[in-house]
Design a protein around this motif. Structure first.
Motif, PDB file in Angstrom:
ATOM      1  N   VAL A  60       0.860  -1.185   0.000  1.00  0.00           N
ATOM      2  CA  VAL A  60       0.000   0.000   0.000  1.00  0.00           C
ATOM      3  C   VAL A  60       0.894   1.231   0.000  1.00  0.00           C
ATOM      4  O   VAL A  60       1.809   1.347   0.825  1.00  0.00           O
ATOM      5  N   PRO A  68      -3.379  -7.161   5.235  1.00  0.00           N
ATOM      6  CA  PRO A  68      -4.173  -6.087   4.634  1.00  0.00           C
ATOM      7  C   PRO A  68      -5.136  -5.394   5.589  1.00  0.00           C
ATOM      8  O   PRO A  68      -6.206  -4.924   5.178  1.00  0.00           O
ATOM      9  N   GLY A 238      -3.752   7.930  -2.842  1.00  0.00           N
ATOM     10  CA  GLY A 238      -4.685   6.867  -2.497  1.00  0.00           C
ATOM     11  C   GLY A 238      -6.026   7.443  -2.095  1.00  0.00           C
ATOM     12  O   GLY A 238      -6.163   8.647  -1.832  1.00  0.00           O
ATOM     13  N   SER A 271      -3.548   3.750  -4.617  1.00  0.00           N
ATOM     14  CA  SER A 271      -3.986   2.729  -3.668  1.00  0.00           C
ATOM     15  C   SER A 271      -5.453   2.965  -3.318  1.00  0.00           C
ATOM     16  O   SER A 271      -5.900   4.103  -3.169  1.00  0.00           O
ATOM     17  N   LEU A 273      -8.294   1.818  -0.505  1.00  0.00           N
ATOM     18  CA  LEU A 273      -8.631   1.156   0.746  1.00  0.00           C
ATOM     19  C   LEU A 273     -10.124   1.331   0.983  1.00  0.00           C
ATOM     20  O   LEU A 273     -10.763   2.176   0.345  1.00  0.00           O
ATOM     21  N   ASP A 293      -6.835  -2.620  -1.973  1.00  0.00           N
ATOM     22  CA  ASP A 293      -5.489  -3.010  -1.564  1.00  0.00           C
ATOM     23  C   ASP A 293      -5.432  -3.414  -0.098  1.00  0.00           C
ATOM     24  O   ASP A 293      -4.544  -4.171   0.311  1.00  0.00           O
TER      25      ASP A 293
END
Length: 349
Positions: A60, A68, A238, A271, A273, A293
């Protein structure tokens, strides 16, 4: 198991503090949907795969994580446990989890950093009207060795949190924000805090924050694929697909529903999330299969903190990691980094 843990945490925290952490906006339907909608993704295991060794590691923002699972930013943690953010940060470091420190931390960032060693950590920033306050918060992030700045973008104004109105929750532990924004450093009321937020924040500001902080910027609170694309265009490294844990508007889509179109829009250029409703390790694997991710977890770990301090929080993180490892073995995918949509049942491809 989780219900029992939350009940124990509630007994220790009291009604008002528990209501703050457990509650959502309005009738709390989005908060419930956050949990339920992960069930729409059914996993399709592969048989006869060598799973004698499982690698839970993921990457990440260019850094390898042991697994993760990260810890979402949560305010006022000393209302859950006397050691607050220091204890939860220590638990995260011991369990190999990213820790995201809220700008509403009740423990000084340098103390939190000292509890983590070189473990990965990010700093969450609310953007306030007084830009000098923002600069002080960013300076605290740099001083604490945080690796990224997580700007929360779904809080132009506070949501209608009716449970807090009923219980009368009022912060009593001063936060980092109080120390930099209040003249006497005493704890501001919730209304006073909400009034400090800048409702004029726009995309034009994001690049400036990245430049002034010298840190990668992650935007938290993205629910639309076009906003995810704009985040990349604005220089974000991200995004976190999030509806603030169902705490802002009780009329939005769940994060499980929002994730897939956002992953497709980002197309690997940043990234991705997700948080909201993650209660089990197999929920994390579901998120990976959709294309995230990593996942951020909040309330389950907070209940562990309240019930058992750092040890209790670490036990909850380790439970989730063990469930991730077990799920990877049972779906025939020995590496978390290799989980993709081929592991979803055909109806959800």
């Amino acid at each position: 198991m989780n219900d029992d843990l939350e009940q124990r945490a509630a007994e220790l925290m009291g009604e008002a503090a528990h209501g703050y952490f457990a509650g959502g906006a309005g009738d709390e339907r989005v908060m419930t949907r956050n949990i339920e909608q992960w069930q729409q993704y059914r996993l399709a295991p592969r048989a006869l795969v060598d799973v004698s060794t499982i690698d839970t590691g993921v990457t990440v923002l260019g850094r390898r994580w042991a697994h993760p699972i990260g810890i979402a930013p949560m305010a006022y943690q000393r209302h859950a446990h006397d050691e607050g953010e220091v204890a939860l940060a220590r638990a995260a470091a011991q369990a190999g989890a990213l820790f995201t420190l809220s700008s509403q931390t009740t423990c000084p960032p340098v103390e939190v950093a000292a509890a983590m060693g070189d473990a990965p950590r990010w700093f969450q920033l609310y953007v306030f009207r007084d830009r000098a306050v923002n600069e002080d918060l960013i300076a605290a992030a740099r001083e604490g060795g945080h690796e990224a700045l997580v700007i929360t973008v779904d809080f132009p104004v506070g949501g209608r949190r009716e449970r807090d109105l009923r219980t009368g929750f009022a912060p009593t532990h001063p936060t980092l924000l109080d120390r930099v924004a209040a003249a006497d450093g005493v704890a501001l009321t919730l209304a006073e805090r909400h009034a400090l937020h800048d409702p004029s924040l726009t995309w034009d500001d994001i690049g400036r924050f990245a430049e002034s902080s010298g840190l990668p910027v992650v935007l938290k609170g993205i629910l639309r694929p076009d906003d995810a694309r704009r985040a990349i265009d604005a220089g974000a490294a991200g995004v976190v697909v999030s509806n603030h844990g169902g705490r802002q508007l009780d009329a939005v889509l769940s994060t499980a529903e929002a994730l897939e179109p956002i992953v497709d829009a980002v197309a690997g250029q940043a990234s991705v999330l997700v948080d909201g409703g993650i209660r089990r390790g197999w929920d994390v694997v579901r998120a990976l299969a959709v294309g995230a991710d990593a996942a951020l977890v909040g309330r389950p770990v907070l209940w562990g903190l309240a019930a058992g301090g750092a040890d209790g929080a670490r036990a909850e993180i380790e439970r989730l990691v063990a469930e991730v490892e077990n799920t990877l073995a049972l779906i025939g995918c020995p590496r978390a980094a290799d989980v993709d949509r081929s592991f979803l049942a055909p109806a959800r491809r």
